[in-house]
Write an enzyme that holds these catalytic residues in place. Structure first.
Site, PDB file in Angstrom:
ATOM      1  N   GLN A   1     -25.750  -4.156 -12.872  1.00  0.00           N
ATOM      2  CA  GLN A   1     -26.786  -3.791 -11.913  1.00  0.00           C
ATOM      3  C   GLN A   1     -26.680  -2.296 -11.651  1.00  0.00           C
ATOM      4  OE1 GLN A   1     -28.721  -6.873 -10.395  1.00  0.00           O
ATOM      5  NE2 GLN A   1     -27.925  -7.158 -12.469  1.00  0.00           N
TER       6      GLN A   1
ATOM      7  N   GLY B   1     -32.710  -9.897  -2.459  1.00  0.00           N
ATOM      8  CA  GLY B   1     -32.200  -9.812  -3.813  1.00  0.00           C
ATOM      9  C   GLY B   1     -32.529  -8.487  -4.491  1.00  0.00           C
ATOM     10  N   HIS B   2     -32.029  -8.349  -5.720  1.00  0.00           N
ATOM     11  CA  HIS B   2     -32.191  -7.085  -6.447  1.00  0.00           C
ATOM     12  C   HIS B   2     -33.653  -6.831  -6.806  1.00  0.00           C
ATOM     13  CE1 HIS B   2     -31.150  -9.390 -10.440  1.00  0.00           C
ATOM     14  NE2 HIS B   2     -32.341  -9.714  -9.988  1.00  0.00           N
ATOM     15  N   ASN B   3     -34.002  -5.549  -6.807  1.00  0.00           N
ATOM     16  CA  ASN B   3     -35.336  -5.065  -7.185  1.00  0.00           C
ATOM     17  C   ASN B   3     -36.431  -5.446  -6.194  1.00  0.00           C
ATOM     18  OD1 ASN B   3     -33.984  -4.224  -9.463  1.00  0.00           O
ATOM     19  ND2 ASN B   3     -35.056  -5.567 -10.886  1.00  0.00           N
TER      20      ASN B   3
END
EC number: 2.3.1.191
Length: 345
Positions: free
Chosen positions: A213, A254-256
């Site tokens: 990540q 969460g990511h993004n």
């Protein structure tokens, strides 16, 4: 044992000053009347200010012994005789404005006094702290980190290498901030985790391969994030939290994910990776949002819903899967009728 008092009692204030703070009109009462505190409707003593904006509390209003009441115009005649009436457009908002003046220490929980860096904190020599930064005991600030003037790093918080934190922020006790850039006046409540790995794995029969990540978390100005919430850094782009957004306790981002400006996320909301919330979106508690969907500007989603598809701007939605509330209510009513019919056969 003495009664613990955590916020100092305010000095008495004239009703006219309260009205000015609240953007309210005095329609009953003397401008020079003194207000010495605040209280709930049912527990107000002489000198106390209260507010009323929910008819569920009408009985408490009818018997209140408060000195003055903030109230909408449509409810002003419900305020008992002997209680001063301050009419305002939005009593709850006016209440917030008054409390901010009476209890400024509750707006930013930092004890008054000179800024200091505790000798029991660990600040890497390669970190840059502007004048007026406070670092409490047990805090750790890594190499290359930058912290702006007026920011307070509370006890045992960890600020990772290269993190940038703006001015007048509060990083609460036991927070961890890494791979992140924070604007000004950002407030992280205790034990927020920000910038850790997103949950990314290439799944397969030979095992689950970790996907590095390599993005960041960007938090803009005036964002507040509740205790024990978690914000994952981006996988291949940044996770973004827009200015003025307010996030409750125990929210997972969460990511993004991209959260727009002035959004509201209530406790235990979960936002899956790569979803987008446009500006002024509000989501009720325990609602989940699937990855890669977009919720349009100004939309509201009811608590305990599941958003599995894009939602157009400006709507009100609820259910599993989330749909326009009128449709949801019709489906619930039809199901109830069907169940009642089946139970009687």
């Amino acid at each position: 044992m003495s009664e613990p008092i955590f916020f100092d009692a305010p000095e008495p204030v004239q009703l006219s000053e309260i009205a000015a703070w609240a953007d309210a009109e005095i329609v009953r009462g003397e401008p020079g009347q003194l207000i010495s505190g605040v209280a709930p409707l049912e527990d107000a003593s002489a000198g106390a200010l209260v507010f009323f904006d929910n008819t569920a509390y009408l009985k408490q209003l009818e018997t209140t012994t408060a000195a003055a009441c903030l109230v909408a115009k449509r409810h002003k005649d419900k305020v008992p005789d002997g209680v001063a009436v301050l009419v305002c457009a939005d009593p709850y908002r006016s209440w917030a404005l008054v409390l901010a003046h009476l209890f400024p220490q509750a707006m930013r929980p930092v004890e008054p006094g000179e800024a200091f860096i505790s000798d029991r904190a660990i600040v890497d020599p390669a970190a840059t702290l502007e004048d007026g930064v406070t670092v409490e005991p047990g805090a750790v600030i890594g190499a290359g980190a930058e912290v702006g003037a007026g920011t307070v790093i509370r006890a045992n918080a960890v600020i990772g290498r290269g993190v940038k934190i703006g001015r007048d922020c509060v990083i609460g006790p036991n927070c961890t901030v890494q791979h992140s850039v924070l604007g000004n006046r950002v407030y992280l409540h205790p034990s927020v985790s920000c910038g850790q790995d997103g949950f990314g794995y290439a799944m397969g029969p030979a095992g689950h391969l970790k996907v590095p990540q390599v993005g960041r978390v960007i938090i803009q100005d005036d964002v507040e994030i509740g205790a024990n919430s978690t914000i994952d850094r981006g996988a291949n782009r940044d996770t973004m939290i827009g200015e003025g957004t307010k996030i409750d306790n125990q929210v997972q981002i969460g990511h993004n994910v991209v959260v727009g400006r002035h959004c509201v996320l209530v406790s235990q909301v979960g936002l899956s990776g790569s979803c987008t919330l446009e500006d002024f979106v509000a989501i009720g508690g325990q609602t989940g949002v699937r990855g890669h969907v977009t919720i349009g500007m100004g939309s509201q989603v009811a608590a305990v819903s599941v958003v599995s598809d894009d939602l157009p701007a400006g709507g009100r939605y609820g259910g599993t899967p989330a749909k326009p509330v009128k449709q949801w209510f019709r489906e619930v009513a039809a199901l109830r009728k069907l169940a009642e019919r089946g139970g009687g056969s």
